[in-house]
Scaffold this motif. Sequence first.
Motif, PDB file in Angstrom:
ATOM      1  N   GLN A   1       0.609  -1.158   0.181  1.00  0.00           N
ATOM      2  CA  GLN A   1       0.041   0.134  -0.028  1.00  0.00           C
ATOM      3  C   GLN A   1       0.993   1.397  -0.037  1.00  0.00           C
ATOM      4  OE1 GLN A   1      -2.965   0.264   2.914  1.00  0.00           O
ATOM      5  NE2 GLN A   1      -3.440   2.626   2.577  1.00  0.00           N
ATOM      6  N   PRO A   2       1.978   1.549   0.717  1.00  0.00           N
ATOM      7  CA  PRO A   2       2.740   2.724   0.898  1.00  0.00           C
ATOM      8  C   PRO A   2       3.135   3.204  -0.704  1.00  0.00           C
ATOM      9  CG  PRO A   2       3.251   1.334   2.745  1.00  0.00           C
ATOM     10  CD  PRO A   2       2.433   0.674   2.044  1.00  0.00           C
TER      11      PRO A   2
ATOM     12  N   ALA B   1      -8.544   1.194  -4.130  1.00  0.00           N
ATOM     13  CA  ALA B   1      -8.929   2.167  -5.106  1.00  0.00           C
ATOM     14  C   ALA B   1      -9.929   1.345  -6.010  1.00  0.00           C
ATOM     15  CB  ALA B   1      -7.789   2.895  -6.013  1.00  0.00           C
ATOM     16  N   PRO B   2     -10.975   1.180  -5.548  1.00  0.00           N
ATOM     17  CA  PRO B   2     -11.862   0.567  -6.100  1.00  0.00           C
ATOM     18  C   PRO B   2     -12.522   1.179  -7.810  1.00  0.00           C
ATOM     19  CG  PRO B   2     -12.983   0.966  -4.167  1.00  0.00           C
ATOM     20  CD  PRO B   2     -11.468   1.530  -4.259  1.00  0.00           C
TER      21      PRO B   2
ATOM     22  N   VAL C   1       2.429   6.821  -5.413  1.00  0.00           N
ATOM     23  CA  VAL C   1       2.514   6.838  -6.984  1.00  0.00           C
ATOM     24  C   VAL C   1       1.117   7.271  -7.226  1.00  0.00           C
ATOM     25  CG1 VAL C   1       4.171   5.207  -7.343  1.00  0.00           C
ATOM     26  CG2 VAL C   1       1.890   4.652  -7.639  1.00  0.00           C
ATOM     27  N   GLY C   2       0.164   7.732  -6.251  1.00  0.00           N
ATOM     28  CA  GLY C   2      -0.858   8.408  -6.696  1.00  0.00           C
ATOM     29  C   GLY C   2      -1.905   7.466  -7.087  1.00  0.00           C
ATOM     30  N   LEU C   3      -2.202   6.301  -6.596  1.00  0.00           N
ATOM     31  CA  LEU C   3      -3.359   5.056  -7.104  1.00  0.00           C
ATOM     32  C   LEU C   3      -4.609   5.697  -6.867  1.00  0.00           C
ATOM     33  CD1 LEU C   3      -3.940   2.390  -8.030  1.00  0.00           C
ATOM     34  CD2 LEU C   3      -4.096   1.840  -5.852  1.00  0.00           C
ATOM     35  N   GLY C   4      -4.661   6.592  -5.601  1.00  0.00           N
ATOM     36  CA  GLY C   4      -6.020   7.222  -5.329  1.00  0.00           C
ATOM     37  C   GLY C   4      -6.702   8.100  -6.335  1.00  0.00           C
ATOM     38  N   ARG C   5      -5.554   8.843  -7.261  1.00  0.00           N
ATOM     39  CA  ARG C   5      -5.879   9.791  -8.109  1.00  0.00           C
ATOM     40  C   ARG C   5      -6.109   9.056  -9.406  1.00  0.00           C
ATOM     41  NH1 ARG C   5      -1.742  11.849  -5.342  1.00  0.00           N
ATOM     42  NH2 ARG C   5      -0.455  11.883  -7.265  1.00  0.00           N
TER      43      ARG C   5
END
Length: 86
Positions: free
Chosen positions: A13-14, A48-49, A19-23
């Motif tokens: 996860q970190p 990040a579904p 790398v901005g997976l949530g965006r």
Amino acid sequence: DGHPVLRGDYTRQPILDAVGLGRARVLVVADDAPGTAHRVVSVARALAPHVRVVATAPTAPAADTLRHAGADHVVAAPHEVAASLH
């Protein structure tokens, strides 16, 4: 040239957060190791579904595993595609 590089275990996860997976809108997982690809797809799907996950798979069974892990689209290795045409 001029692109940032981040080294680390991208099954964790970190690193995906860094790398901005949530965006992201799309995550491409192109790893030769099916186990690693499976872990990345699983972790990414949980974090990040909303992200569309595209993965590569060396074999048909690996492709099925990635789909079950949450990949939206799996691209099979060229030799697998050719074998499926026979």
